[in-house]
Design an enzyme around this catalytic site. Structure first.
Site, PDB file in Angstrom:
ATOM      1  N   ASP A 145       0.851  -1.191   0.000  1.00 18.51           N
ATOM      2  CA  ASP A 145       0.000   0.000   0.000  1.00 18.51           C
ATOM      3  C   ASP A 145       0.884   1.238   0.000  1.00 18.51           C
ATOM      4  O   ASP A 145       2.007   1.209   0.518  1.00 18.51           O
ATOM      5  CB  ASP A 145      -0.911   0.022   1.228  1.00 18.51           C
ATOM      6  CG  ASP A 145      -1.928  -1.111   1.224  1.00 18.51           C
ATOM      7  OD1 ASP A 145      -2.350  -1.504   0.127  1.00 18.51           O
ATOM      8  OD2 ASP A 145      -2.288  -1.596   2.311  1.00 18.51           O
ATOM      9  N   ASP A 179      -7.008  -1.243  -4.521  1.00 19.82           N
ATOM     10  CA  ASP A 179      -8.101  -0.953  -3.577  1.00 19.82           C
ATOM     11  C   ASP A 179      -9.037   0.108  -4.146  1.00 19.82           C
ATOM     12  O   ASP A 179     -10.260   0.027  -3.986  1.00 19.82           O
ATOM     13  CB  ASP A 179      -7.542  -0.458  -2.237  1.00 19.82           C
ATOM     14  CG  ASP A 179      -6.732  -1.509  -1.515  1.00 19.82           C
ATOM     15  OD1 ASP A 179      -7.013  -2.707  -1.712  1.00 19.82           O
ATOM     16  OD2 ASP A 179      -5.819  -1.147  -0.757  1.00 19.82           O
TER      17      ASP A 179
END
Length: 205
Positions: A145, A179
């Site tokens: 991430d 995401d």
């Protein structure tokens, strides 16, 4: 489109992982930063802290969901509207790209977050790709991430009980492009204005 979205997400992840130290940040705007984080859990930094068993279960669930979504798309493709196809494409791109992290990152990178003594342990330095030995094994890589967006920050006043001086932050999570694809796909899919079927398609005789 599906391959392009997956490629874009993977390029960003590989660059961040091979150029940033874990936790390193780069300020782009006051409301937007790059912060390198590795997530062993589901998404948006969420995990249940059950170690590699959780990783295996999540990876298997992702595989099952991807197969079912792909099967649904293939079976109904000709009758679906363009927006509906786009939403499914976004969902597949995000799910597949995050699954790639889980499947292969533990094998192709030499450093990553590992589960040791009942805790996920961080590492120092920068990870190298295609090293002799990976930091984990198949199905147990951590998802990379990097995006942090702070759109709203509110400090509660002193006169409100239980919330005195508490700071409320909107979207206070670190996420990746995959995401975002999934989020956009769900938003489009759940829109009441989205036509499910192609209205220009002629009904069968």
């Amino acid at each position: 489109m599906l391959i392009l979205l997956i490629f874009l997400d993977q390029i960003i992840k590989i660059y961040i992982k091979t150029h940033f130290k874990l936790g390193q940040s780069l300020k782009i705007f006051n409301w937007f930063k790059l912060i390198f984080n590795e997530n062993p859990g589901i998404g948006y930094g969420f995990n249940l802290k059950y170690g590699y068993l959780e990783k295996l279960i999540i990876s298997i669930i992702r595989i099952i969901l991807i197969i079912n979504l792909k099967f649904f798309y293939k079976k109904n493709c000709s009758s679906l509207s363009s927006l509906y196809k786009i939403s499914i494409c976004l969902l597949l791109a995000g799910a597949i790209s995050n699954l790639i992290d889980c499947l292969f990152y533990g094998i192709i990178f030499n450093k990553g977050v590992r589960f040791i003594n009942h805790y996920w342990n961080f590492y120092e330095g920068i990870s190298n790709i295609f090293y002799k030995k990976g930091y984990s094994f198949f199905l147990c890589g951590c998802v990379v991430d990097m995006f942090y967006v702070k759109l709203l920050k509110i400090k509660m006043p002193n006169y409100i009980p239980l919330f005195r001086n508490v700071e409320l932050k909107f979207l206070n999570v670190i996420f990746n492009l995959a995401d975002l694809f999934i989020f956009m796909g769900v938003i489009i899919l759940c829109s009441p204005l989205l036509p499910r079927l192609d209205l220009n398609q002629r009904p069968p005789d």
